[in-house]
Design an enzyme around this catalytic site. Structure first.
Site, PDB file in Angstrom:
ATOM      1  CG  HIS A  95      -1.254  -0.018  -0.791  1.00  0.00           C
ATOM      2  ND1 HIS A  95      -0.893  -0.916   0.184  1.00  0.00           N
ATOM      3  CD2 HIS A  95      -0.493   1.090  -0.575  1.00  0.00           C
ATOM      4  CE1 HIS A  95       0.034  -0.374   0.956  1.00  0.00           C
ATOM      5  NE2 HIS A  95       0.296   0.847   0.514  1.00  0.00           N
ATOM      6  NE  ARG A 136       3.857  -3.773   2.624  1.00  0.00           N
ATOM      7  CZ  ARG A 136       4.088  -3.213   1.449  1.00  0.00           C
ATOM      8  NH1 ARG A 136       5.141  -3.581   0.733  1.00  0.00           N
ATOM      9  NH2 ARG A 136       3.283  -2.281   0.984  1.00  0.00           N
TER      10      ARG A 136
END
Length: 539
Positions: A227, A243
């Protein structure tokens, strides 16, 4: 102990499988505490499902296989995208609550690698809410029994038929079998192979190893997702929702560096691209304190407080107020795209052994899209449960016993009289995997890794075991060594870069490698995938 169906694992896939076969006698055997261990309860971002009329199954299918480097099993992907909406509505029926728009529709946010906003969520604690709903529903059924703090150390397999598993009781140290007409593996991945991981302590690859040891086929084991955003040092997940809600990545020069790696999608590129970008920024000296900045301070406080509540609290605990200052993040070992090879009924090549969730391979290909994992747990958990329930209608225990298997395990334990610290060997293995088999790989490093893994394996018999924790670590180390070899050998075999697998000595993606590496016992082979199999599903 006997049951109709044994489910090994305690996350979303295990729980959904149990619900599907609730009219049979079911034992859920959990290494930790049910609902408080495993990855589902820690998942923050969301659940991908097609609900908007402007979205489509074809778009979700294409996004998934494109993100997966076109080596996904297209039949499994089709099942995922077509069943994800139904299973999300089932979750709401079980008691989970998803965020809604002002008009009452299920709210959906953007996630990386997707052409449409299809990630359903409950703030940034989606997995926690899913497990709450599943557990609440399971509590209504007396035939579902939950056995906590037990570790599966061996499957009971005779003549390629699985009859349950042998367990280590982590409270007493006892070794005991559970016999079952059908067994479902839902043990998750192996993030603990790496020193920096978002995974909880239970994720040591047990399901991969105990199935492989009995002749199960595994697929795509080289594909390990890192990740892009974990808390620096700890690896604790910083959800993609950050995000998705507008978080910006920049380096120590305040450059928005994703423009160099994916100008079109920027921060919402696929995880493999963003992870390598961050890794490269750090390696080339443009990082800050071992990471890069991830900033949401430009967002309204109410957005952060409502939609990123968990992240706000997580960073406040270490003295950072993300409403006012940036986070510092770096890649963290997160998800195994590879795993047990299954068909559309979640059957493995071992009769009576089913699998679902992260322990399986084929759904996500070379890279998983954020939001597809939670959908995976529910779609294939339901299918595994249904298939196991149908299997037990026509199969029995066949007078099987496990006395010899248990005796061998006890003899093995009693022979451990060395002086090596087992946890030190685990730490050595993790360092090897991070140094040579992580985000960027090459032939020399992978070969060196195999040599070091072999050396660690030779030392396993020389460990000292003083108590249950050492015993647990011993069995976990054995499993981790098996999985480390599978990952490293597969990574060495694939002489190209694709998705999460990046070889700096073979940086290009090659058409001849569009396919899957499969391992069974000492055999490893490659099966080519023709692009036409994907076109058939997109017409």
């Amino acid at each position: 102990m006997k049951t109709d169906i044994l489910i090994i694992g305690g996350g979303g896939a295990a729980a959904r499988a149990a619900i599907e076969c609730r009219d049979k006698n079911v034992i859920i055997a959990v290494k930790g505490l049910f609902g408080k261990s495993g990855c589902t309860v820690m998942a923050e971002g969301g659940y991908n499902a097609v609900f908007n009329p402007k979205d489509s199954f074809k778009k979700h299918f294409y996004d998934t296989v494109k993100g997966g480097g076109f080596i996904n099993n297209p039949k499994l992907v089709e099942i995922l995208v077509k069943n994800a909406p139904k299973e999300l509505l089932n979750l709401e029926r079980f008691g989970a609550l998803f965020d809604r728009t002002e008009d009452g529709f299920i709210a959906q946010r953007p996630f990386g690698g997707q052409s449409f906003n299809r990630t359903c969520y409950c703030g940034d604690r989606t997995g926690h809410e899913i497990m709450r709903g599943l557990m609440e529903y399971i509590s209504k059924f007396e035939r579902i029994k939950i056995l906590e703090e037990v570790m599966a150390i061996k499957l009971i397999v005779k003549d390629n038929r699985c009859y349950g598993a042998i367990f280590l009781d982590l409270k007493t140290g006892n070794i005991f079998p559970i016999f079952a007409k059908a067994t479902i593996l839902a043990t998750g991945g192996a993030g603990q192979l790496y020193p920096i991981t978002s995974n909880p302590i239970q994720k040591t690859g047990d399901g991969f190893a105990i199935a492989y040891n009995e002749g199960a086929e595994l697929i795509d084991m080289e594909m390990v997702q890192f990740h892009p955003t974990g808390m620096v040092g700890t690896g604790i997940l910083v959800t993609e929702a950050v995000r998705g809600e507008g978080g910006i990545l920049y380096n120590k020069y305040k450059e928005r560096f994703m423009v160099r790696y994916d100008k079109e999608r920027m921060e919402l590129s696929t995880r493999d691209v963003v992870a390598r970008a961050i890794y490269k920024e750090i390696q080339e000296g443009r990082g800050v304190n071992g990471g890069v900045y991830l900033d949401v301070s430009h967002l309204p406080n109410e957005v952060i407080e409502k939609k990123l509540e968990t992240m706000l609290k997580q960073f406040l605990r270490v003295g950072i107020d993300i409403r006012k200052e940036p986070m510092i993040v770096s890649p963290t070992a997160h998800h195994f795209m590879g795993g047990l090879k299954i068909n559309e009924r979640c059957e493995t090549n071992i009769i009576g052994l089913f699998a679902c969730g992260e322990v399986t391979g084929g759904v996500h290909g070379a890279n998983r899209l954020g939001g597809n994992a939670l959908a995976d747990t529910q779609v294939f958990g339901a299918i595994a449960g249904k298939s196991a329930k149908e299997f037990v209608e026509n199969h029995d225990f066949n007078n099987i016993d496990a006395e010899e298997d248990v005796a061998k395990i006890l003899e093995e334990i009693n022979s451990l009289k060395g002086d090596l610290n087992v946890y030190n060997l685990i730490e050595d293995l993790r360092k090897v995997m991070w140094d040579y088999v992580s985000i960027i790989r090459n032939e020399d490093g992978l070969k060196k890794a195999l040599e070091k893994i072999d050396e660690i394996e030779r030392n396993i018999d020389n460990v000292k075991v003083n108590g249950i924790i050492d015993l647990q670590n011993y069995f976990e180390l054995k499993n981790m060594v098996v999985v480390a070899k599978l990952v490293t050998k597969s990574a060495l075999y694939r002489k190209e870069s694709r998705g999460a697998h990046y070889r700096e000595d073979f940086p290009e993606t090659k058409e001849e490698w569009r396919g899957n590496i499969i391992i069974k016992g000492k055999k490893m082979w490659f099966e080519k995938l023709d692009y036409s199999v994907f076109q058939n599903f997109l017409e």
